[in-house]
Design a protein around this motif. Sequence first.
Motif, short mmCIF file in Angstrom:
data_model
loop_
_atom_site.label_atom_id
_atom_site.label_comp_id
_atom_site.label_asym_id
_atom_site.label_seq_id
_atom_site.Cartn_x
_atom_site.Cartn_y
_atom_site.Cartn_z
N GLN A 35 48.15 -41.89 76.87
CA GLN A 35 47.94 -41.11 75.66
C GLN A 35 49.24 -40.97 74.87
OE1 GLN A 35 45.78 -37.45 76.10
NE2 GLN A 35 44.19 -38.36 77.35
N LEU A 36 50.34 -40.73 75.57
CA LEU A 36 51.63 -40.60 74.88
C LEU A 36 52.09 -41.92 74.29
CD1 LEU A 36 53.56 -38.18 77.27
CD2 LEU A 36 52.63 -37.68 75.01
N ALA A 37 51.75 -43.03 74.95
CA ALA A 37 52.15 -44.34 74.43
C ALA A 37 51.48 -44.64 73.09
CB ALA A 37 51.81 -45.43 75.44
N LYS A 38 50.31 -44.07 72.86
CA LYS A 38 49.65 -44.24 71.56
C LYS A 38 50.38 -43.47 70.46
CE LYS A 38 45.03 -44.71 73.62
NZ LYS A 38 43.68 -44.09 73.75
N SER A 137 53.29 -24.53 83.61
CA SER A 137 51.86 -24.15 83.61
C SER A 137 51.08 -24.91 82.54
CB SER A 137 51.71 -22.64 83.42
OG SER A 137 52.42 -21.91 84.39
N VAL A 138 51.18 -26.23 82.57
CA VAL A 138 50.51 -27.06 81.58
C VAL A 138 49.38 -27.84 82.26
CG1 VAL A 138 50.78 -28.92 79.91
CG2 VAL A 138 52.64 -27.28 80.25
N GLY A 139 48.17 -27.73 81.74
CA GLY A 139 47.03 -28.44 82.30
C GLY A 139 45.77 -27.62 82.15
N LEU A 140 44.93 -27.66 83.17
CA LEU A 140 43.70 -26.85 83.16
C LEU A 140 43.92 -25.54 83.88
CD1 LEU A 140 40.67 -26.56 82.50
CD2 LEU A 140 40.19 -27.67 84.70
N ALA A 141 44.32 -25.62 85.17
CA ALA A 141 44.60 -24.41 85.94
C ALA A 141 45.79 -24.69 86.85
CB ALA A 141 43.38 -24.03 86.77
N PRO A 142 46.99 -24.27 86.47
CA PRO A 142 47.29 -23.43 85.31
C PRO A 142 47.32 -24.24 84.01
CG PRO A 142 49.33 -24.02 86.40
CD PRO A 142 48.21 -24.59 87.26
N GLY A 143 47.20 -23.55 82.93
CA GLY A 143 47.24 -24.17 81.60
C GLY A 143 46.23 -23.50 80.70
N LEU A 144 45.05 -24.12 80.58
CA LEU A 144 44.00 -23.51 79.77
C LEU A 144 43.61 -22.15 80.33
CD1 LEU A 144 41.72 -26.56 78.93
CD2 LEU A 144 43.13 -25.26 77.34
N ALA A 325 48.27 -31.84 78.52
CA ALA A 325 49.66 -32.25 78.73
C ALA A 325 50.16 -33.12 77.58
CB ALA A 325 49.78 -33.00 80.05
N ALA A 326 49.36 -34.09 77.15
CA ALA A 326 49.79 -34.97 76.06
C ALA A 326 49.97 -34.19 74.76
CB ALA A 326 48.77 -36.09 75.87
N HIS A 327 49.06 -33.24 74.50
CA HIS A 327 49.17 -32.42 73.29
C HIS A 327 50.45 -31.57 73.33
CE1 HIS A 327 48.04 -29.74 70.00
NE2 HIS A 327 48.27 -28.72 70.80
N THR A 328 50.73 -30.97 74.49
CA THR A 328 51.92 -30.14 74.62
C THR A 328 53.18 -30.98 74.53
OG1 THR A 328 50.65 -28.67 76.07
CG2 THR A 328 53.04 -28.39 76.04
N ALA A 329 53.15 -32.17 75.12
CA ALA A 329 54.32 -33.06 75.05
C ALA A 329 54.63 -33.46 73.61
CB ALA A 329 54.06 -34.31 75.90
N GLU A 330 53.61 -33.80 72.85
CA GLU A 330 53.84 -34.16 71.45
C GLU A 330 54.44 -33.00 70.68
OE1 GLU A 330 51.49 -35.96 67.54
OE2 GLU A 330 50.34 -35.21 69.25
N MET A 331 53.92 -31.79 70.94
CA MET A 331 54.47 -30.61 70.28
C MET A 331 55.94 -30.42 70.64
SD MET A 331 55.49 -27.28 70.96
CE MET A 331 54.79 -27.15 72.60
N ASP A 351 43.02 -21.05 70.88
CA ASP A 351 42.19 -21.63 69.82
C ASP A 351 42.76 -22.97 69.34
OD1 ASP A 351 40.14 -19.38 69.11
OD2 ASP A 351 42.08 -18.38 69.27
N ALA A 352 44.07 -23.00 69.08
CA ALA A 352 44.68 -24.22 68.56
C ALA A 352 44.66 -25.34 69.60
CB ALA A 352 46.11 -23.94 68.11
#
Length: 390
Positions: A35-38, A137-144, A325-331, A351-352
């Motif tokens: 995902q990050l390579a894209k 704490s990035v992912g589903l649990a923990p994360g979301l 993880a990919a969304h947080t990495a891009e941010m 929400d975001a």
Amino acid sequence: MNQVQQRNRAALASGKTDIVVIGGYGSVGRTISMQLAKIFPGRVYAAGRSLQSAQRFSDETGGRVKPMQWAVGSDAPKRDLSSIALIVMCLDQDEPGLIEQCLQEGTHYMDITAKVDFLLKAGRVDVPEPQAAAVLSVGLAPGLTNLLAAKAAAALDETDKIEISLMLGLGEHHGKAAVEWTIDSMGADFEVAETDRLRKVRSMTDGITANFGGGLGRKRVYRFPFSDQRTLPGTLDVSDVSTRLGFDVNGIARVAAGLRRLGIFRLLRWSPLRTLSVKLAGALHAGSEQFAVRVVAYGRSNGRPAEAGCTIRGIRQSDMTARVAAHTAEMLVNRPELRGVLHLEQLLDADAVWAAVRTQSASELEVDLLFEVPEVLAEGPVRLPTRRGV
């Protein structure tokens, strides 16, 4: 060049251009890498102890993800970070030395692991004048789960307790490390925060029934050693947080709880039996690939006892972990000004993130707020819904 590409190029213009996913050819790491390579073509490396495995994965991607050898552990040599903009960690560690180095040398760091002791140590890392950020704490649990807990708590004026319930689908294929962690955790004793103190509890005990909504309905869930229940009291200032686990196939969680009461999981300390159990659990695909998270915060709103709930449902929790993880990495790459150690809920909102990562098969983020009010026609209080929506 579109705006996203312009932002990415600007973020990588400091001389640090590489993004290294350690464990990037593993079950979840390979999805993050691709995902990050894209988003960052030519910049992403899948790293791990085996250069041969990294090269094989690189070949599978047609070279879009590059290979790198990177050992993790106290005996691993210190690495040169001068070209690395971001490290994404997918492997368990015991000590946060790499986090300290990243903060000192201006390399952002992100961790998708869930080892409680390590995350507690990482959260206490204190580097004078840090030059980068470390997001835990990035992912589903923990994360979301953390993000939903923060949203539910914010809906109340005061929050005394948060209950997190996670339902996983038994039909999803999981990597060996994830299966081993789940099997080992079934028989674990662990500490949770409760009324400003730590209390020892046992996995697969203290069950409650959680309503996950949609077509899933009500499922039995039991205590499980997810890290969010140890870190959220500090980030949300809530003294009592618990996380429980259940499964989509009715009765499986009850069976596991029964085996725990009988002491069966203690037998898994014998290595041959543990190996067999991991193999059998990895081959089990009896249910669906659905997952769901239900978080309820209890406290007060407008001076009245109240509870606020948040619910999400989706398909393939490992894929969702990678998407978060990919969304947080891009941010992170796009925000070079960030500094210090943060958990996901201290940086982003539910929400975001859910809007960015949810798939067509996933639910909207459902929210409800309920008040307890006296009912003149009944002996006890009833709960009246006052809001439900996205």
